[in-house]
Structures are given as C-alpha cells and as structure tokens.
Design a protein around this motif. Structure first.
Motif, PDB file in Angstrom:
ATOM      1  N   ASN A 242       2.536  -6.555  -3.811  1.00 40.65           N
ATOM      2  CA  ASN A 242       3.554  -6.211  -2.819  1.00 40.65           C
ATOM      3  C   ASN A 242       4.661  -5.363  -3.429  1.00 40.65           C
ATOM      4  O   ASN A 242       5.150  -4.420  -2.801  1.00 40.65           O
ATOM      5  CB  ASN A 242       4.156  -7.478  -2.227  1.00 40.65           C
ATOM      6  CG  ASN A 242       3.226  -8.160  -1.236  1.00 40.65           C
ATOM      7  OD1 ASN A 242       2.203  -7.611  -0.869  1.00 40.65           O
ATOM      8  ND2 ASN A 242       3.581  -9.351  -0.810  1.00 40.65           N
ATOM      9  N   TRP A 246       5.842  -1.682  -2.280  1.00 43.00           N
ATOM     10  CA  TRP A 246       7.250  -1.362  -2.011  1.00 43.00           C
ATOM     11  C   TRP A 246       7.662  -0.105  -2.770  1.00 43.00           C
ATOM     12  O   TRP A 246       8.324   0.774  -2.220  1.00 43.00           O
ATOM     13  CB  TRP A 246       8.141  -2.534  -2.405  1.00 43.00           C
ATOM     14  CG  TRP A 246       8.163  -3.649  -1.405  1.00 43.00           C
ATOM     15  CD1 TRP A 246       7.275  -3.870  -0.398  1.00 43.00           C
ATOM     16  CD2 TRP A 246       9.145  -4.684  -1.314  1.00 43.00           C
ATOM     17  NE1 TRP A 246       7.613  -4.992   0.311  1.00 43.00           N
ATOM     18  CE2 TRP A 246       8.760  -5.510  -0.228  1.00 43.00           C
ATOM     19  CE3 TRP A 246      10.274  -5.005  -2.029  1.00 43.00           C
ATOM     20  CZ2 TRP A 246       9.499  -6.631   0.149  1.00 43.00           C
ATOM     21  CZ3 TRP A 246      11.010  -6.124  -1.659  1.00 43.00           C
ATOM     22  CH2 TRP A 246      10.634  -6.922  -0.581  1.00 43.00           C
ATOM     23  N   THR A 308      14.966  -5.538   3.034  1.00 38.44           N
ATOM     24  CA  THR A 308      13.752  -6.111   2.444  1.00 38.44           C
ATOM     25  C   THR A 308      13.239  -7.334   3.183  1.00 38.44           C
ATOM     26  O   THR A 308      12.241  -7.916   2.781  1.00 38.44           O
ATOM     27  CB  THR A 308      14.004  -6.499   0.976  1.00 38.44           C
ATOM     28  OG1 THR A 308      15.073  -7.462   0.923  1.00 38.44           O
ATOM     29  CG2 THR A 308      14.375  -5.288   0.147  1.00 38.44           C
ATOM     30  N   VAL A 338      11.689  -1.924   4.283  1.00 37.24           N
ATOM     31  CA  VAL A 338      10.780  -1.712   3.155  1.00 37.24           C
ATOM     32  C   VAL A 338       9.462  -2.432   3.362  1.00 37.24           C
ATOM     33  O   VAL A 338       8.378  -1.865   3.153  1.00 37.24           O
ATOM     34  CB  VAL A 338      11.457  -2.175   1.842  1.00 37.24           C
ATOM     35  CG1 VAL A 338      10.511  -1.979   0.660  1.00 37.24           C
ATOM     36  CG2 VAL A 338      12.755  -1.418   1.614  1.00 37.24           C
ATOM     37  N   ASP A 339       9.517  -3.682   3.780  1.00 45.07           N
ATOM     38  CA  ASP A 339       8.288  -4.463   3.904  1.00 45.07           C
ATOM     39  C   ASP A 339       7.437  -3.987   5.074  1.00 45.07           C
ATOM     40  O   ASP A 339       6.210  -3.960   4.996  1.00 45.07           O
ATOM     41  CB  ASP A 339       8.633  -5.949   4.074  1.00 45.07           C
ATOM     42  CG  ASP A 339       7.422  -6.843   3.894  1.00 45.07           C
ATOM     43  OD1 ASP A 339       6.654  -6.621   2.954  1.00 45.07           O
ATOM     44  OD2 ASP A 339       7.242  -7.774   4.702  1.00 45.07           O
TER      45      ASP A 339
END
Length: 448
Positions: A242, A246, A308, A338-339
C-alpha cells in the motif's frame, strides 16, 4: 491540592504521575532510603520498608484476570508460562515480607453505582491464615463523599453567537472538536480528559502505520508493533504494498508530503529543509471577532492537502480544520485523497474555515451531536439512520466502539435525539455546507 474542596472528586492519575517522577539527577541519596516511595506491584518494586500501604486491593482489580488471545502461539502447549494472576500472587507475597512494622491494605467497598465491592481473594486468604484478628475500619464519611456524582450539565440548544475579543486558537483544538465534540466539550467545560481506547485490532494498527509512512524514512519501528508470525508477515507485506501504491499515486500528481508551521511570531511565508513556516491564518467572523489560527499541518503540500484517511464524510470530518488550513495556506482548492486516488475541490476554503470557527465557539458552550460516526446520518441520511444503529446496538447486532460515547451515556441522561438534532439543525447545516458538497449523493431535504 490544598485548594480543592474536601468533598470534590479529583482523579488519581495526576497524583500518580507526580509520585512516580524520577528523582532529579537520577541520584538516590541516603536521605531517600526512608522517605515515602510510590510504586506499582511489579518485579523488583518490593523493598524493605517500615510501613507498607497496599491501595486498591479489591476483588475487581487484584489479582489481574487471565486473558486468552487467539494470537498466543503457546496456548495449548505443555510448557508453563506465568499468568498475570500468578505473578500478582507472587508480588503480593513479596510485599508482605517487605513490611517490617506496619501493613495497611485498603480498597473501595462501593462501586460508582453503589453496589458492594469485596476485598481481593488474596486478602481474605491472608486474614484466614493470621493467628489473630486483623483490625478493620470502614470510613463512611469518605465513601459517601467519594461516590457522590458530580453533576455535568448537558444542554441541548446552542448559544447565540456573541462578540469576543481577539482570539488565538491552536489548530489542535479545532481538530479535537472535529474528532469528537463530546470529548471536546467535557474538557473545555469541566476539565475532564477521557483517554481514548488503545489501538487493539490489526486493521486499526495497519491504518495507523500507513498514515505515518509518509512522515518517516523508516517504518521499521512501527512495524514492530505488529504481531510476530504468519499474521504479522502478511500485514507487513500489505502495508509495504500500500505504501508503494501511495508513492506511485503521489508521484503521478506531482505532490509531496510536507510540514507547515503557522507561527505567531512569523511574518512571512518561508521554506526550509524541514518544511514551511508562515504567519497565523486570520479569520474575521460576522460578529467582528478576529481569530488567529496557529499550529502544525503535517499533510501540507503547496498544491493542496494530502488526505490519507477513508473517503467518507465522517472520516474527512475528523481532519476538516487541518484540511481547510492547508488549502488557505497554499491558496488552492484541491484535496488529494491518497488512498482512494481521487482529487476533490472545496469551493471556498476561507469561508468554510469561518463557518467552522463559528461552530467551534458554539460547541465550546454546548455539546454538539455531530460525532463523526453520526455525521453521515445527520448531514445526509436523516435521524432514522441513527435510530436504526441504536436499535442494532441494543439488540447486540452491532458494536459501537466509542469510549467517549460509552462514558457519557453511562453517566448522563442524554436528551431525546430528535429534539437535540432539531436545535442544532441550522448551525450544523449552515456551517458544514461545503463539506456536504463533497458528498452530494443525498438530498439535503432528507437530512436531520
């Protein structure tokens, strides 16, 4: 402490912190050997003393209960490991031999609800093994004052906005309100600081480490918080994957995580190796109040705010003040999710911050119902959604892991939810219109 009323309640935690302070310089002189010393029952804490006081020795607190975990790889094995209750028995025995002249054991004989509490089974065993009777004393006056509940007012109607002198507000205060208005109100009005529950679940720990990865060059220390074994290895792999995604997404946008300080003694916007620094953000409310905002923004970027968290209204609400401050400081409108890999724009960050500050001054005086877990229902779906959640909680079909909510509901008769929401409808809908605009899937007529 000498200025506190004798019949008032005072938490033991700050006293404990003072008593456990390290000795200045780290030196223990001869004069300290027979002084009063405070310590928890732990390995090496029992040293010979003239008088020993064991406090809080009730059946509910001591010995500690054994707990089993599905992650315990030694569970079911033939090898023996010391359980917490066994350790407490050993520490109790050590303490008995440490007392040379006097031993005093105390416990609260009533719970906060008024039901009786009995001494620890170890204390009962000790009494039965003595050759003579133990002297017992019940302090009725103290116990009556101790469990007199302190009345906490919980008004439902927000006050009218009033003019105030120039204010300087730290961004952390605004974030505290956004994360949980009830906790914020209790601290501001009564000085009650409720400790949040520790991060226990693996998914929560995963989210915590992911949010911290952009701000640290090495996440090795954070990854140590994960359990060892196969489960920890899988989570470590997921976090690293992850974090890599990112990084790729951020590089595609051409942005980066930077730090911004809004300093009271700063007069111009400057860039350093460690981040940015600029003067406080100044906001003028409609009633003439001037507010300066200071503090730190961690997810700042010259192109906007890097978010985030989860792409949901309730989750974004928790960082809404920090987000608006970043947009005002960068003079941009973009929030980079972002996620989720999305970009959303706030129509007027300066006006949205002005609205939130108006809400801030109201929520200091009266508790707001807008906790993040209810935000989506209050602002978009309507009161029926909250009532359905409450019904599931009562029936045990849904868990609501909110320690502040539990603390308040156990001690305070909350007002009828419909009346409470009705009194806050106008300030909430007016002051969060731009947040709602980011999630326009529901009609406003359905809210509240």
């Amino acid at each position: 402490l000498k200025h506190l009323p004798l019949d008032d309640l005072f938490p033991f935690a700050p006293i404990k912190a003072l008593l456990k302070r390290p000795i200045p310089g780290g030196q223990i002189n001869a004069s300290h050997l027979h002084a009063i010393r405070f310590a928890s029952l732990a390995e090496g804490s029992a040293t010979p003393v003239k008088a020993l006081f064991l406090i809080g020795m009730s059946e509910e607190n001591f010995p500690r209960k054994n707990s089993q975990s599905s992650l315990d790889i030694l569970r079911g094995e033939k090898i023996y490991t010391f359980e917490p209750s066994d350790r407490d028995r050993y520490f109790f025995l050590q303490s008995l031999f440490a007392a040379k002249e006097f031993l005093h054991i105390s416990y609260s004989h009533l719970s906060p609800s008024g039901s009786p509490v009995y001494p620890s089974p170890l204390v009962e065993e000790l009494k039965r093994s003595l050759d003579g009777p133990a002297k017992e004393c019940q302090i009725k006056e103290v116990s009556r004052n101790l469990f007199t509940p302190k009345k906490i007012s919980w008004p439902t109607h927000p006050p009218r906005p009033t003019f105030q002198q120039d204010l300087t507000i730290h961004l952390s205060e605004l974030s505290s309100l956004a994360r949980h208005p009830w906790s914020f109100y209790l601290e501001k009005q009564f000085g009650i600081r409720l400790e949040r529950s520790p991060i226990d679940s693996l998914s929560q720990k995963k989210k915590k480490i992911l949010r911290a990865t952009p701000h640290t060059k090495s996440i090795a220390s954070l990854l140590r918080e994960l359990p060892s074994g196969l489960c920890g290895e899988i989570l470590t792999t997921e976090i690293q994957e992850n974090a890599s995604l990112w990084s790729e997404q951020i590089a595609t946008w051409g942005v980066s995580f930077e730090r911004l300080l809004l300093k009271a003694n700063s007069f111009e916007k400057r860039h350093f190796l460690t981040g940015w620094e600029m003067p406080p953000i100044e906001i003028y409310l409609d009633n003439g109040t001037r507010i300066k905002i200071i503090g730190e923004i961690k997810n700042f970027s010259p192109k906007g705010f890097l978010y985030t968290g989860e792409d949901s209204l309730g989750s974004l609400l928790k960082t809404w003040p920090e987000c608006l401050a970043a947009l005002i400081a960068s003079e941009t409108l973009q929030i980079y999710f972002v996620d989720a890999g999305k970009i959303k724009s706030v129509q007027n960050p300066l006006l949205a911050m002005k609205d939130f500050l108006t809400y801030f001054l109201l929520a200091k005086e009266t508790p707001s119902p807008l906790i993040p877990d209810w935000a989506d229902a209050i602002l978009r779906k309507g009161i029926e959604e909250i009532q359905a959640k409450e019904e599931k909680m009562i029936l045990g079909k849904e868990r609501f892991e909110d320690t502040v909510f539990q603390w308040v509901s156990e001690r305070i008769d909350l007002p009828p939810l419909e009346d409470w929401l009705s009194s806050w409808k106008e300030p909430i809908m007016n002051n969060f219109s731009q947040l709602c605009a980011l999630y326009p899937t529901r009609k406003k007529s359905e809210t509240l």
